[in-house]
Scaffold this motif. Sequence first.
Motif, PDB file in Angstrom:
ATOM      1  N   UNK A  93      56.977  41.625 -18.687  1.00  0.00           N
ATOM      2  CA  UNK A  93      56.982  41.972 -20.098  1.00  0.00           C
ATOM      3  C   UNK A  93      56.777  40.701 -20.918  1.00  0.00           C
ATOM      4  N   UNK A  94      56.858  40.828 -22.203  1.00  0.00           N
ATOM      5  CA  UNK A  94      56.701  39.684 -23.084  1.00  0.00           C
ATOM      6  C   UNK A  94      57.066  40.078 -24.493  1.00  0.00           C
ATOM      7  N   UNK A  95      56.945  39.137 -25.403  1.00  0.00           N
ATOM      8  CA  UNK A  95      57.291  39.397 -26.796  1.00  0.00           C
ATOM      9  C   UNK A  95      58.003  38.208 -27.392  1.00  0.00           C
ATOM     10  N   UNK A  96      58.452  38.370 -28.606  1.00  0.00           N
ATOM     11  CA  UNK A  96      59.203  37.318 -29.292  1.00  0.00           C
ATOM     12  C   UNK A  96      60.680  37.644 -29.245  1.00  0.00           C
ATOM     13  N   UNK A  97      61.507  36.661 -28.965  1.00  0.00           N
ATOM     14  CA  UNK A  97      62.951  36.859 -28.912  1.00  0.00           C
ATOM     15  C   UNK A  97      63.451  37.031 -30.344  1.00  0.00           C
ATOM     16  N   UNK A  98      63.786  38.272 -30.707  1.00  0.00           N
ATOM     17  CA  UNK A  98      64.232  38.566 -32.068  1.00  0.00           C
ATOM     18  C   UNK A  98      65.705  38.277 -32.253  1.00  0.00           C
ATOM     19  N   UNK A  99      66.498  38.619 -31.280  1.00  0.00           N
ATOM     20  CA  UNK A  99      67.939  38.350 -31.315  1.00  0.00           C
ATOM     21  C   UNK A  99      68.377  37.959 -29.919  1.00  0.00           C
ATOM     22  N   UNK A 100      69.375  37.102 -29.834  1.00  0.00           N
ATOM     23  CA  UNK A 100      69.810  36.575 -28.542  1.00  0.00           C
ATOM     24  C   UNK A 100      71.323  36.497 -28.485  1.00  0.00           C
ATOM     25  N   UNK A 101      71.888  37.025 -27.413  1.00  0.00           N
ATOM     26  CA  UNK A 101      73.322  36.932 -27.162  1.00  0.00           C
ATOM     27  C   UNK A 101      73.522  36.588 -25.701  1.00  0.00           C
ATOM     28  N   UNK A 102      74.117  35.427 -25.411  1.00  0.00           N
ATOM     29  CA  UNK A 102      74.304  34.961 -24.039  1.00  0.00           C
ATOM     30  C   UNK A 102      75.742  34.470 -23.854  1.00  0.00           C
ATOM     31  N   UNK A 103      76.542  35.195 -23.063  1.00  0.00           N
ATOM     32  CA  UNK A 103      77.959  34.839 -22.894  1.00  0.00           C
ATOM     33  C   UNK A 103      78.142  33.496 -22.204  1.00  0.00           C
ATOM     34  N   UNK A 104      79.201  32.776 -22.604  1.00  0.00           N
ATOM     35  CA  UNK A 104      79.444  31.448 -22.048  1.00  0.00           C
ATOM     36  C   UNK A 104      80.923  31.156 -21.829  1.00  0.00           C
ATOM     37  N   UNK A 105      81.776  32.166 -21.789  1.00  0.00           N
ATOM     38  CA  UNK A 105      83.200  31.896 -21.588  1.00  0.00           C
ATOM     39  C   UNK A 105      83.822  33.010 -20.767  1.00  0.00           C
ATOM     40  N   UNK A 106      85.132  32.906 -20.546  1.00  0.00           N
ATOM     41  CA  UNK A 106      85.817  33.922 -19.758  1.00  0.00           C
ATOM     42  C   UNK A 106      85.382  33.961 -18.318  1.00  0.00           C
ATOM     43  N   UNK A 107      85.132  32.773 -17.731  1.00  0.00           N
ATOM     44  CA  UNK A 107      84.677  32.719 -16.351  1.00  0.00           C
ATOM     45  C   UNK A 107      83.200  32.978 -16.199  1.00  0.00           C
ATOM     46  N   UNK A 108      82.461  32.935 -17.297  1.00  0.00           N
ATOM     47  CA  UNK A 108      81.021  33.221 -17.276  1.00  0.00           C
ATOM     48  C   UNK A 108      80.240  32.010 -17.773  1.00  0.00           C
TER      49      UNK A 108
END
Length: 686
Positions: free
Chosen positions: A353-368
Amino acid sequence: MFSTVLVANRGEIAVRVIRTLRELGVRSVAVFSDADADARHVREADTAVRIGPAPAAESYLCVERLLDAARRTGAEAVHPGYGFLAENAGFAQACAEAGLVFIGPPASAISLMGDKIRAKETVAAAGVPVVPGSSGSGLTDAQLAASAREIAMPVLLKPSAGGGGKGMRLVRDEALLADEIAAARREARLSFGDDTLLVERWIDRPRHIEIQVLADGHGNVLHLGERECSLQRRHQKIIEEAPSVLLDEATRAAMGEAAVQAARSCGYVGAGTVEFIVPGDDPAAYCFMEMNTRLQVEHPVTELITGLDLVEWQLRIAAGEQLPYKQDDITLNGHAIEARVCAEDPSRGFLPSGGTVLRLSEPQDGGVRTDSGLSEGVPVGSTYDPMLSKVIAYGPDRATALRRLRAALADTVVLGVPTNAGFLRRLLAHPLVTAGELDTGLVEREVAGLIPEGVPEEVYGAAALLRQSSPAASPDTWADPFSAPSGWRLGGTPAPVVRHFRVPGHEPVRTALRPWPTGAELTLGLTGDGGQAEHGRVDTCGPVPPQSAPRAARLVVGSGHRITVEIDGLTHTFDHATSPEGSWLGRDGDTWHVQDHDPVEASLSGAGRAGVDTLAAPMPGTVTVVKVAVGDEVSAGQSLLVVEAMKMEHVISAPHAGTVTELDVTAGATVAMDQVLAVVTPLEES
């Protein structure tokens, strides 16, 4: 330690290496092609150098331009990451000749282990068990076919150069050998510039287990335990974990020692991985497959259970330091699991697939931990590898790590680019996966049940809600703000505005639009049969996604006449049209009618009604092979063209017997998703 290091790569691995360089106080130099001018790794590095246009051959694979960038920035060393030139002996040698330290093994080790045929012969001589297969290099197609028949079906065709599953073909039908050999050669040549192949016996329901090794320049070699990499699609890993639930301590120690001997046999220095194929019913019968002379994509799971930063030790070893550890000092604590998030659409057969990243959410805490090369507003194209990020979870035990990873994937949103995040989350909940009963064919066998059918009702409701509340999603006409049904009252308490939505095939649903300003949270509730069903949260354009949604984060963005909704890792696109036959939305009083829109299906249906089959590009990419011309008669299922994107080939076949009446592309042409490639008219009509 070095003062300046050039990172000869892109994406998440470049960002990850830069992170460790920053922690060590080492100046980082990024390189970028025109396609990556605004990429995250470019912004995060201390210095960035343009090295050419988008094609990798003219940028990331161009040794001269990389060395020139190193000279111009005063770099003392080069970190190749993985992929591109990471396992290119010529690049390692060129770095040495230019006075640069190559952060990896010597060129001789890369050359030896990069040739899978020589590698098997070398480790076998060191007493390491290997998989039965063809012998000798440079085999012709006829010799490969003869070896395959001698081994007996099924067999695995493998490129002698490279790795990552690229070009590998499992062949069960002897009649398909010629076509599969040709396809494997094309993919190998495209991915590695070398189409040499070998044949190996295929072991049904095997497990793929690899051992991480570290070797310094003072003769010390040790292993850091194993990683289970059995969850794969098309021979490419998608989930990795450490340690493996299959191995007992005795087998772990034996495999670790075999990996150490394999590393010693080629004079290895640095971080590397020895890969084994392991029969699930007899782990002690493990066999060497290959050695990856670089950092592996899945290295974070080893870092989390050992507490060691592998990139840091790559740098320290390259700088001449001696390992301060003995084998007994290495302990494995807890459990870690990694999922590879890729730009691919499971609902369309995992096509890129492809496209423009319109919104981004990437977890970085809680053991992640998330290792990512993404940022909002940046396009994802078809030029490079489809992997976008890696989500890694750690826990005191496997069950905890699995639970945390599933939750993290539900919180991972890459809006605007369809990804496999939802598919991975469902895979991690599969009973066989939770039980640890893995093999390399599990995903392919279970894939149909891991792709949901249809669209959840709340997606339709969210799309309709945004359409009636967001000016950005409306047609390009002026809207009277005082006529917007927001519930706003001058000097009074805002009242919720209720709208009713009717989803085809479902009970009516209702949603309350709270009269909050743009960027605030919208609450979406569903009711059915008179009872309250489930609440979610929809954020139209706020700065951060919801953090406590009961299920996955649900984000909605409107742009022009199109609305994109992501829920539980699946992206749905809705196009607005004003006619009653429009593909997106209609209204009848207080009831909104919403219909999911599939542009590929729509484009094909018109041609089908006309008695002609229009073949469209299933993904953005490049046409690599054109096998027909206008006027050719073709049979049903005949291969007509090959489209390549993100190092993956897709064959375009004739849907039925007929005549090619239109051919709109040539070999080498770049095509967009859904672009018409050819038209085949049925024989009775042609």
